[in-house]
Design a protein around this motif. Structure first.
Motif, short mmCIF file in Angstrom:
data_model
loop_
_atom_site.label_atom_id
_atom_site.label_comp_id
_atom_site.label_asym_id
_atom_site.label_seq_id
_atom_site.Cartn_x
_atom_site.Cartn_y
_atom_site.Cartn_z
N ASP A 151 6.05 61.63 5.59
CA ASP A 151 5.47 62.32 4.44
C ASP A 151 5.10 61.31 3.36
OD1 ASP A 151 4.93 64.86 2.93
OD2 ASP A 151 6.50 64.06 1.63
N GLU A 152 5.97 60.33 3.13
CA GLU A 152 5.71 59.24 2.18
C GLU A 152 5.21 58.04 2.97
OE1 GLU A 152 5.09 56.51 -0.33
OE2 GLU A 152 5.70 58.44 -1.18
N GLN A 153 3.95 57.66 2.71
CA GLN A 153 3.28 56.64 3.52
C GLN A 153 3.52 55.20 3.07
OE1 GLN A 153 1.09 57.20 6.36
NE2 GLN A 153 2.23 59.11 6.25
N TYR A 154 4.14 55.02 1.92
CA TYR A 154 4.13 53.69 1.30
C TYR A 154 5.42 52.89 1.46
CZ TYR A 154 0.10 55.88 -0.93
OH TYR A 154 -1.08 56.54 -1.16
N HIS A 155 6.42 53.42 2.17
CA HIS A 155 7.71 52.74 2.27
C HIS A 155 7.57 51.27 2.66
CE1 HIS A 155 10.51 56.03 1.64
NE2 HIS A 155 9.82 56.80 2.46
N GLY A 156 7.93 50.38 1.72
CA GLY A 156 7.99 48.95 1.99
C GLY A 156 6.68 48.24 2.19
N ALA A 157 5.56 48.95 2.02
CA ALA A 157 4.26 48.41 2.42
C ALA A 157 3.63 47.50 1.37
CB ALA A 157 3.30 49.56 2.72
N THR A 158 2.74 46.63 1.87
CA THR A 158 1.83 45.90 0.99
C THR A 158 0.73 46.87 0.57
OG1 THR A 158 2.28 43.79 2.06
CG2 THR A 158 0.20 43.98 0.83
N ILE A 159 0.51 46.96 -0.74
CA ILE A 159 -0.44 47.93 -1.29
C ILE A 159 -1.69 47.21 -1.77
CG2 ILE A 159 -0.80 49.72 -3.02
CD1 ILE A 159 1.29 50.45 -0.91
#
Length: 355
Positions: free
Chosen positions: A72-80
């Motif tokens: 549901d949350e796509q951004y866990h730990g990611a490079t944005i």
């Protein structure tokens, strides 16, 4: 007590758009272990020692690549990227030309759009025991942004329990750029209830107030007399539920705090009295987005098998200001051909001895 361990390599072997994904692990002599995946050039796990000498996984995430794809949350730990945070109305002008972006956060473009850098499988250029580089070429026009952009994100784990993140980018056409890492931290251990008892210390004198669409107003505001004053250490719970308009607009903390510290000085820190783990942040960036996981829904089940609910983590996202392409008074996010964008952030973990 939860016994934390790293995910299995095989659970991250998959193909996305024809490119293979993998899990990578860095370790140091003090026992700290950090896992990454090339899907989103993201941090998967951070195993850091607590005051009892046990390892706790202090970053939210999942045990398989499939769980990331279905999250549901796509951004866990990611490079944005290409542009972290929000751009109002999903558009900006550059040299008289209007660039239109996808609006994936109400009327805003958030975190580079729905297929931003967090959805890409990055190339792995080098890998050593303590360092790994991820590379990606964002083509001209991707998500509406101009220029072919070559990006490198380097992670290094030191013997001082530091994760050093270095960003580098070059373009062949004038563009805008704002990169960050979106790790969700819980220093009690991921899945261990909320982070309201964590103690934050942020020496920022100013923050960016936001409108009802979470876009910054015209100028910085003093933190004096507001819930955003962390110059004296305090628990997240101390003011998060105060009746302040700004807290209401973010459903809690979801604001940029102005950073005027050089990278040699701590820009923000967090401490868990439960685990004894302290996180210190050092950065070259002019802002830190403090986000207290207000919109985590509980739909995602994390590595320890527990749901990630509202305020079960916090983020220290080092970055430039939101909506900077439309705000000439903000620090510049322009990148031109022949220039090299460089940025550095350090997440340092240690044990804080109670007084």
């Amino acid at each position: 007590m939860v016994i934390y361990s790293l995910p299995d390599y095989q659970d991250f072997e998959h193909k996305i758009d024809g490119k293979k994904t993998h899990l990578f692990i860095l370790k140091n002599r003090t026992g700290m272990q950090v896992a990454f995946t090339d899907y989103g050039a993201r941090i998967v796990s951070i195993l850091a020692p607590d005051k009892a000498g046990n390892l706790r996984d202090v970053v939210l995430g999942f045990n398989s690549i499939h769980a990331y794809l279905q999250a549901d949350e796509q951004y866990h730990g990611a490079t944005i990227g290409r542009f972290a945070n929000r751009i109002a109305h999903g558009s900006f002008h550059l040299d008289g030309e209007k660039y239109s972006l996808q609006q994936n956060n109400g009327r805003n473009c958030l975190h580079g759009g729905p297929t931003g850098f967090h959805t890409k499988v990055w190339d792995r250029r080098t890998s050593f025991k303590k360092k790994i580089d991820f590379c990606y070429v964002s083509p001209d026009g991707e998500e509406g942004f101009p220029g072919n952009l070559k990006v490198t994100v380097s992670y290094e784990l030191t013997e001082d329990n530091e994760i050093i993140i270095r960003y580098k980018a070059e373009t062949d056409k004038k563009t805008v750029i704002n990169l960050t890492n979106h790790a969700y931290f819980n220093l009690n251990g991921e899945g261990q209830d909320d982070v309201l008892s964590h103690i934050l210390h942020i020496p920022s004198n100013h923050f960016l107030p936001i409108d009802e669409n979470q876009i910054p107003l015209d100028s910085e505001a003093p933190v004096d007399g507001t819930a955003f004053d962390f110059r004296t250490p305090k628990k997240i719970s101390a003011d998060i539920n105060k009746d302040e308009e700004q807290l209401g607009r973010g459903n809690g903390y979801d604001h940029t705090l102005v950073n005027q510290q050089p990278i040699s000085q701590v820009a923000a820190s967090a401490y868990s009295p439960d685990s004894g783990i302290r996180l210190e942040v050092f950065t070259t960036e002019p802002g830190i987005q403090l986000y207290t996981g207000n919109f985590l829904s509980g739909k995602d089940i994390g590595k320890s098998g527990r749901p990630y609910s509202s305020r079960s983590a916090f983020c220290f996202e080092t970055q430039h200001y939101p909506d900077s392409p439309n705000r000439p008074q903000f620090p510049s996010v322009l990148l031109e051909p022949g220039q090299v964008f460089e940025s550095e952030t350090i997440y340092k973990f240690s044990i804080k001895k109670e007084m």
